[in-house]
Design an enzyme around this catalytic site. Sequence first.
Site, PDB file in Angstrom:
ATOM      1  N   HIS A 198      77.849   6.160  13.713  1.00 17.43           N
ATOM      2  CA  HIS A 198      78.318   7.029  12.597  1.00 17.43           C
ATOM      3  C   HIS A 198      77.158   7.749  12.023  1.00 17.43           C
ATOM      4  CE1 HIS A 198      80.768   8.452   9.341  1.00 17.43           C
ATOM      5  NE2 HIS A 198      79.735   8.340   8.721  1.00 17.43           N
ATOM      6  N   GLU A 199      76.078   7.076  11.790  1.00 13.52           N
ATOM      7  CA  GLU A 199      75.126   7.792  11.026  1.00 13.52           C
ATOM      8  C   GLU A 199      74.397   8.470  12.293  1.00 13.52           C
ATOM      9  OE1 GLU A 199      74.634   7.565   8.049  1.00 13.52           O
ATOM     10  OE2 GLU A 199      75.842   5.907   7.492  1.00 13.52           O
ATOM     11  N   HIS A 206      75.780  11.921  12.548  1.00 11.98           N
ATOM     12  CA  HIS A 206      75.515  12.978  11.699  1.00 11.98           C
ATOM     13  C   HIS A 206      74.252  13.642  11.839  1.00 11.98           C
ATOM     14  CE1 HIS A 206      78.161  12.198   8.487  1.00 11.98           C
ATOM     15  NE2 HIS A 206      78.112  10.914   8.345  1.00 11.98           N
ATOM     16  N   GLU A 224      82.508  13.807   7.823  1.00 10.03           N
ATOM     17  CA  GLU A 224      82.807  12.484   7.982  1.00 10.03           C
ATOM     18  C   GLU A 224      83.686  12.022   8.960  1.00 10.03           C
ATOM     19  OE1 GLU A 224      80.974  10.050   6.624  1.00 10.03           O
ATOM     20  OE2 GLU A 224      79.723  11.211   5.100  1.00 10.03           O
TER      21      GLU A 224
END
Length: 312
Positions: free
Chosen positions: A139-140, A143, A202
């Site tokens: 997920h990070e 980004h 997100e």
Amino acid sequence: MKRLNHLLIGALAAMMLACGTTSQVPITGRKHSLLVSDAQILSLSKQEYAKFLSSARLSSNAANTAMVKRVGQRLARAVETYLMNNGYQDEIKNFEWEFNLVADNHVNAFCMPGGKIVVYEGLLPVTQNEASLAIVLGHEIAHAVAKHSAEQMSKKIRQAYGTQIGGSILGAIGGETVGGLAQVAAGQYFSFRNLKYSRDNESEADHMGLIFAAMAGYDPSVAVAFWQRMAAKSGGGNTSDMFSDHPSDAKRIAAIQKLLPEAMSYYKASGNAHANAPATTSTKPANTQPTNKNKGSKGVSASGLYRNSKRK
């Protein structure tokens, strides 16, 4: 003369806003217009990451530190392989991967542009295993790959034009380029560690991160149980500061469940089944080079690791 100045300012604003570059997000294929360059955003990222590490205390737990670096590098290799084989090879130069575990009990993790990632020790009791940690790191990393930081900064620049044109910001930079305004916007509005992404960002990072974890050979289905643990820890109220501006836990879990068939196709194509070792236990890494078993298939949900039909 006053009217002419206003016309010139308006023309300058229109010209500078039109100078943005269009970027396409891997996996999802979404397009966005960015007003800041990779060089600008990476420079700011390196400065703040160094500043953070100078004040943070790195974890003294060797096994957990090794685990974070191992999982992170495994993901980084899978992501770079995907980028290389899907027409994004020019993006790889923007990443200088670094993974650090800090001695902090907050349930948190963040990734700065360029692949500068920090995991807080307080997150590990919630992840519990390497596969769930891969969900978070995926997920990070998403980004960074999707350039969400540059997107948010570009939004701030546009907002600055819309609300303060002819005022303090334009007065401060005069006739300088978007790069000058980006620096002003960064100083006034922007912090990498505390950046509040939009809910759409997100959700996109959830989607991409799930796929990235699967590409690296981590079972994406563990994401459901992880988010259930996160919901339980926060009392269902999203009190953690991780994933700021995120959707509700229930909506996030429901969205992930819908994405699992797509993610599982990447997981099967990776040819790896990574052991879900406890977070406090050091394990040997599995094969770090996934293989592609669906190379000729069409559609992202059945495309395996190397081909993404959503890129136009």
